[in-house]
Write a protein that holds these residues in place. Structure first.
Motif, short mmCIF file in Angstrom:
data_model
loop_
_atom_site.label_atom_id
_atom_site.label_comp_id
_atom_site.label_asym_id
_atom_site.label_seq_id
_atom_site.Cartn_x
_atom_site.Cartn_y
_atom_site.Cartn_z
N LEU A 4 0.85 -1.20 0.00
CA LEU A 4 0.00 0.00 0.00
C LEU A 4 0.88 1.25 0.00
O LEU A 4 0.99 1.97 0.99
CB LEU A 4 -0.95 0.00 1.21
CG LEU A 4 -1.93 -1.18 1.26
CD1 LEU A 4 -2.70 -1.17 2.58
CD2 LEU A 4 -2.90 -1.12 0.09
N THR A 54 2.10 4.10 2.79
CA THR A 54 1.97 3.76 4.21
C THR A 54 3.32 3.49 4.86
O THR A 54 3.39 3.26 6.07
CB THR A 54 1.09 2.52 4.40
OG1 THR A 54 1.73 1.39 3.76
CG2 THR A 54 -0.28 2.73 3.80
N ALA A 68 -8.76 -1.99 1.49
CA ALA A 68 -7.95 -1.07 0.70
C ALA A 68 -7.72 -1.62 -0.70
O ALA A 68 -7.89 -0.92 -1.70
CB ALA A 68 -6.62 -0.81 1.39
N HIS A 69 -7.32 -2.90 -0.79
CA HIS A 69 -7.17 -3.50 -2.12
C HIS A 69 -8.55 -3.71 -2.75
O HIS A 69 -9.45 -4.23 -2.11
CB HIS A 69 -6.43 -4.85 -2.02
CG HIS A 69 -4.97 -4.71 -1.74
ND1 HIS A 69 -4.37 -5.17 -0.60
CD2 HIS A 69 -3.98 -4.13 -2.47
CE1 HIS A 69 -3.07 -4.90 -0.64
NE2 HIS A 69 -2.81 -4.26 -1.75
N ASN A 70 -8.67 -3.27 -4.00
CA ASN A 70 -10.00 -3.29 -4.62
C ASN A 70 -10.13 -4.26 -5.78
O ASN A 70 -11.01 -4.11 -6.62
CB ASN A 70 -10.39 -1.87 -5.07
CG ASN A 70 -9.33 -1.22 -5.94
OD1 ASN A 70 -8.37 -1.86 -6.33
ND2 ASN A 70 -9.51 0.06 -6.23
N SER A 121 -5.20 -0.53 -5.29
CA SER A 121 -5.80 -0.19 -4.01
C SER A 121 -6.39 1.21 -4.06
O SER A 121 -6.03 2.04 -4.89
CB SER A 121 -4.75 -0.25 -2.88
OG SER A 121 -3.84 0.83 -2.98
N ASN A 122 -7.32 1.45 -3.14
CA ASN A 122 -7.91 2.77 -2.97
C ASN A 122 -8.35 2.89 -1.50
O ASN A 122 -9.22 2.14 -1.06
CB ASN A 122 -9.12 2.93 -3.89
CG ASN A 122 -9.77 4.30 -3.74
OD1 ASN A 122 -9.15 5.25 -3.23
ND2 ASN A 122 -11.02 4.41 -4.17
N PRO A 123 -7.72 3.75 -0.72
CA PRO A 123 -6.72 4.76 -1.10
C PRO A 123 -5.32 4.16 -1.23
O PRO A 123 -5.17 2.95 -1.31
CB PRO A 123 -6.77 5.74 0.08
CG PRO A 123 -7.15 4.86 1.24
CD PRO A 123 -8.09 3.82 0.69
N TRP A 124 -4.32 5.02 -1.20
CA TRP A 124 -2.92 4.72 -1.42
C TRP A 124 -2.66 4.35 -2.87
O TRP A 124 -3.57 4.30 -3.69
CB TRP A 124 -2.40 3.67 -0.43
CG TRP A 124 -2.48 4.14 0.99
CD1 TRP A 124 -1.78 5.17 1.56
CD2 TRP A 124 -3.33 3.64 2.02
NE1 TRP A 124 -2.15 5.32 2.87
CE2 TRP A 124 -3.08 4.40 3.19
CE3 TRP A 124 -4.27 2.60 2.08
CZ2 TRP A 124 -3.74 4.16 4.38
CZ3 TRP A 124 -4.93 2.36 3.27
CH2 TRP A 124 -4.66 3.15 4.40
#
Length: 351
Positions: A82, A85, A305-307, A336-339
């Motif tokens: 990510l 982070t 986070a991972h989409n 990912s979303n966000p990052w």
């Protein structure tokens, strides 16, 4: 033999129903780093290749594939988890064939670097003291080919998590089997159907202990100040069951297209459905794509986070006097979303 394998897969499907994801238990397991795939090749296919995975990477997904190593394989992968982070994951693994019919022994190490944290207390909220978190797991695995169609193995994994004043350690077991057969006629149809089943992260509960859970106080009905230790609640490991299927479309002697699918039954979170594809040209140049779906990855109320989407590529070239050794560079991306997504870069050497 085929009937026995079909019965095995059917039994695994029934087990998967019994272990089906329990959303009400979300957050009640620990050591969730065991669910992270630190390797570049398999993560580029969204970890969908449980049935066909080979080499050191199989110790993370289906230990049965470790027996695909001939000679020695060394693998190192670095992952920016990510991006943004400041979490980095390093994974190192080695697999060694034990003679012609002795199976393959594997050793892997995964370490997470989460950066530096500032330590504060109620009495000193502005103190300038830093500390680090340590998350490591070490795995020892063995896999063997029992016939031309069936291979399987087992892994023992030691887990360690710690902060300066508290730590937890535990042990987990993985087991996996792969079955390959041929559908169709001709040399291009040889060993083109793959089935894989693996059970992962099975082990006793873990508990944190250490000076961080102690404080100074007075025992009830006493007058002497003593160091008292609070009990930490134990937590379960994130056990899961993988059931995978893959099919090779061998278009000619140089080109191969593999389609793969995998069902993951998680004991304490949503189930996952993973699909992926890999195109290989002369087994030297490979591109991959995949999608990892679970309930809650879409919409405004998503929980992850991972989409879903993943992609990857590899370049593998032979070397040595007889060109019987190889070196490969692997890359994968997980959206990912966000990052800014998760990027993995690996190097593999086959000797």
């Amino acid at each position: 033999m085929k009937k026995s394998v079909i019965c095995m897969v059917f039994a695994s499907l029934l087990a998967g129903t019994a272990l089906a994801g329990n959303d009400q238990k979300r957050g009640q397991v620990g050591a969730t780093e065991l669910q992270i795939n630190p390797w570049a090749r398999s993560s580029g296919m969204a970890s969908s290749n449980t049935a066909r995975i080979r080499g050191v990477e199989s110790m993370n997904q289906n230990i049965g594939g470790l027996s695909g190593i001939t000679g020695t394989e060394i693998l190192f992968t670095s992952t920016k988890w990510l991006t943004g982070t400041d979490i980095n994951i390093n994974a190192l693994g080695i697999g060694q064939q034990l003679g012609e019919n002795g199976g393959v022994l594997g050793l892997s190490l995964m370490s997470m670097d989460m950066g530096t944290f500032k330590q504060t207390t109620e009495n000193a909220p502005d103190q300038d003291i830093n500390f680090n978190v340590s998350v490591i797991n070490l795995a020892l695995g063995y896999s063997k080919k029992f016939s031309n169609s069936i291979q399987g193995g087992i892994t023992v994994r030691v887990i360690s998590e710690s902060v300066p004043d508290a730590s937890a350690s535990g042990i987990a077991f993985d087991g996996g089997v792969q079955y390959v057969t041929s559908i169709g006629k001709g040399e291009l149809a040889k060993d083109n159907l793959h089935i894989g089943v693996s059970l992962r992260n099975v082990g006793p509960e873990m508990t944190f202990s250490g000076d961080g859970l102690a404080y100074r106080g007075i025992v009830q009905n006493g007058t002497v100040v003593q160091a008292l230790e609070q009990r930490s609640a134990s937590f379960e490991l994130p056990a899961l069951l993988n059931i995978g299927l893959a099919y090779d479309f061998n278009m000619n002697e140089e080109s191969r297209l593999t389609l793969a699918g995998n069902f993951v039954s998680n004991t304490a979170s949503n189930d996952q459905f993973q699909v992926g594809a890999e195109y290989a040209f002369t087994e030297k140049f490979m591109v991959r794509a995949g999608f990892d779906y679970q309930k809650g990855i879409f919409g405004d109320s998503r929980n992850f986070a991972h989409n879903g989407p993943t992609a990857g590529a590899s370049v593998q070239l032979p070397f040595g006097a007889d060109l019987d050794k190889n070196v490969a560079l692997d890359y994968s991306f997980r959206s990912s979303n966000p990052w800014s997504g998760t990027h993995s870069v690996g190097i593999k050497v086959g000797l």
